[in-house]
Scaffold this motif. Structure first.
Motif, PDB file in Angstrom:
ATOM      1  N   LEU A 118     -12.560 -11.516  -4.154  1.00 18.52           N
ATOM      2  CA  LEU A 118     -12.870 -10.743  -2.955  1.00 18.52           C
ATOM      3  C   LEU A 118     -12.370  -9.316  -3.145  1.00 18.52           C
ATOM      4  CD1 LEU A 118     -12.349 -13.838  -1.965  1.00 18.52           C
ATOM      5  CD2 LEU A 118     -12.473 -12.798   0.281  1.00 18.52           C
ATOM      6  N   ARG A 119     -13.147  -8.349  -2.696  1.00 15.29           N
ATOM      7  CA  ARG A 119     -12.741  -6.952  -2.790  1.00 15.29           C
ATOM      8  C   ARG A 119     -12.261  -6.506  -1.417  1.00 15.29           C
ATOM      9  NH1 ARG A 119     -13.710  -1.664  -2.867  1.00 15.29           N
ATOM     10  NH2 ARG A 119     -12.888  -0.509  -4.612  1.00 15.29           N
ATOM     11  N   ILE A 120     -11.106  -5.848  -1.375  1.00 14.80           N
ATOM     12  CA  ILE A 120     -10.527  -5.418  -0.110  1.00 14.80           C
ATOM     13  C   ILE A 120     -10.045  -3.977  -0.217  1.00 14.80           C
ATOM     14  CG2 ILE A 120      -8.287  -6.448  -0.729  1.00 14.80           C
ATOM     15  CD1 ILE A 120      -8.039  -6.969   2.408  1.00 14.80           C
ATOM     16  N   VAL A 121     -10.262  -3.237   0.878  1.00 16.18           N
ATOM     17  CA  VAL A 121      -9.745  -1.878   0.994  1.00 16.18           C
ATOM     18  C   VAL A 121      -8.991  -1.794   2.316  1.00 16.18           C
ATOM     19  CG1 VAL A 121     -10.291   0.581   1.141  1.00 16.18           C
ATOM     20  CG2 VAL A 121     -11.696  -0.917  -0.312  1.00 16.18           C
ATOM     21  N   PHE A 122      -7.731  -1.383   2.229  1.00 19.05           N
ATOM     22  CA  PHE A 122      -6.908  -1.150   3.417  1.00 19.05           C
ATOM     23  C   PHE A 122      -6.729   0.355   3.535  1.00 19.05           C
ATOM     24  CE2 PHE A 122      -2.426  -0.463   4.940  1.00 19.05           C
ATOM     25  CZ  PHE A 122      -2.670  -0.757   6.273  1.00 19.05           C
ATOM     26  N   GLY A 123      -7.123   0.903   4.673  1.00 23.00           N
ATOM     27  CA  GLY A 123      -6.952   2.327   4.937  1.00 23.00           C
ATOM     28  C   GLY A 123      -5.933   2.532   6.032  1.00 23.00           C
ATOM     29  N   ALA A 124      -4.964   3.384   5.785  1.00 20.44           N
ATOM     30  CA  ALA A 124      -3.911   3.658   6.768  1.00 20.44           C
ATOM     31  C   ALA A 124      -3.872   5.149   7.051  1.00 20.44           C
ATOM     32  CB  ALA A 124      -2.561   3.196   6.246  1.00 20.44           C
ATOM     33  N   SER A 125      -3.759   5.491   8.338  1.00 21.41           N
ATOM     34  CA  SER A 125      -3.596   6.896   8.717  1.00 21.41           C
ATOM     35  C   SER A 125      -2.884   6.976  10.061  1.00 21.41           C
ATOM     36  CB  SER A 125      -4.945   7.616   8.783  1.00 21.41           C
ATOM     37  OG  SER A 125      -5.566   7.436  10.024  1.00 21.41           O
ATOM     38  N   THR A 126      -2.477   8.168  10.399  1.00 17.78           N
ATOM     39  CA  THR A 126      -1.823   8.362  11.693  1.00 17.78           C
ATOM     40  C   THR A 126      -2.837   8.346  12.840  1.00 17.78           C
ATOM     41  OG1 THR A 126      -1.908  10.762  11.404  1.00 17.78           O
ATOM     42  CG2 THR A 126       0.137   9.641  10.726  1.00 17.78           C
ATOM     43  N   ASN A 127      -4.132   8.335  12.511  1.00 19.69           N
ATOM     44  CA  ASN A 127      -5.182   8.253  13.546  1.00 19.69           C
ATOM     45  C   ASN A 127      -5.726   6.846  13.724  1.00 19.69           C
ATOM     46  OD1 ASN A 127      -5.063  10.979  14.102  1.00 19.69           O
ATOM     47  ND2 ASN A 127      -6.728  11.496  12.707  1.00 19.69           N
ATOM     48  N   GLY A 128      -5.560   5.981  12.743  1.00 19.88           N
ATOM     49  CA  GLY A 128      -6.099   4.624  12.810  1.00 19.88           C
ATOM     50  C   GLY A 128      -6.138   4.005  11.433  1.00 19.88           C
TER      51      GLY A 128
END
Length: 165
Positions: A118-128
């Protein structure tokens, strides 16, 4: 190895229920370790997922599960990504890399592939935050069906007797 000890590579041979269960488990684990909330995520709600076409031996002979979730902000995106990276490494994921995005939100994407493909991308930011997951491709005809509560592909991986599986 997969949850039923199927060796890699899968070449589309994994059953749809197993692929979907792994898909849900990867999302759930990522949500739990994200450091924020994903209000629309409900592990128990398995209705309404469909699996777009993908190719194993031909261009569109199989199907794979896909979703993109939006979550809350994180105070320190770099720390959130480092924490997730450590978690994924402990689970045996292959880390593909991080992408820092310019701007005041300090956004960072972390991508990986699970041992099950499975391919996964986790995106983190101060906006969401975001979680994008794409399963491995399966040739199981059941994957062509939209998941419903009567065909519970998630959970324990077993359907109630009334579902006929």
């Amino acid at each position: 190895m997969t949850s039923n000890n199927t060796p890699k590579p899968f070449d589309g041979t994994r059953p749809a229920k197993e692929v979907f269960t792994d898909f849900l488990n990867v999302i759930d684990d990522t949500v739990q370790h994200s450091g924020t909330t994903f209000p629309k995520w409900n592990r128990q709600d398995v209705a309404g997922y469909n699996a777009p076409a993908c190719g194993v031996k031909a261009r569109e002979d199989g199907n794979q599960y896909y979703t993109n979730l939006e979550g809350g902000p994180v105070g320190d995106p770099k720390a959130a990504v480092e924490s997730m990276k450590s978690r994924w490494e402990a689970l045996g994921y292959t880390i593909e890399g991080t992408v820092p995005w310019p701007g005041a939100a300090a956004a960072i994407d972390l991508s990986a592939t699970t041992p099950a493909g499975l391919r996964i991308v986790f995106g983190a930011s101060t906006n969401g935050s975001t979680i994008n997951v794409k399963s491995d491709c399966t040739l199981d005809p059941l994957s062509k069906e939209t998941t419903t509560e009567t065909i519970p592909l998630g959970g324990t991986g077993t359907a109630p007797a009334s579902a006929g599986s």
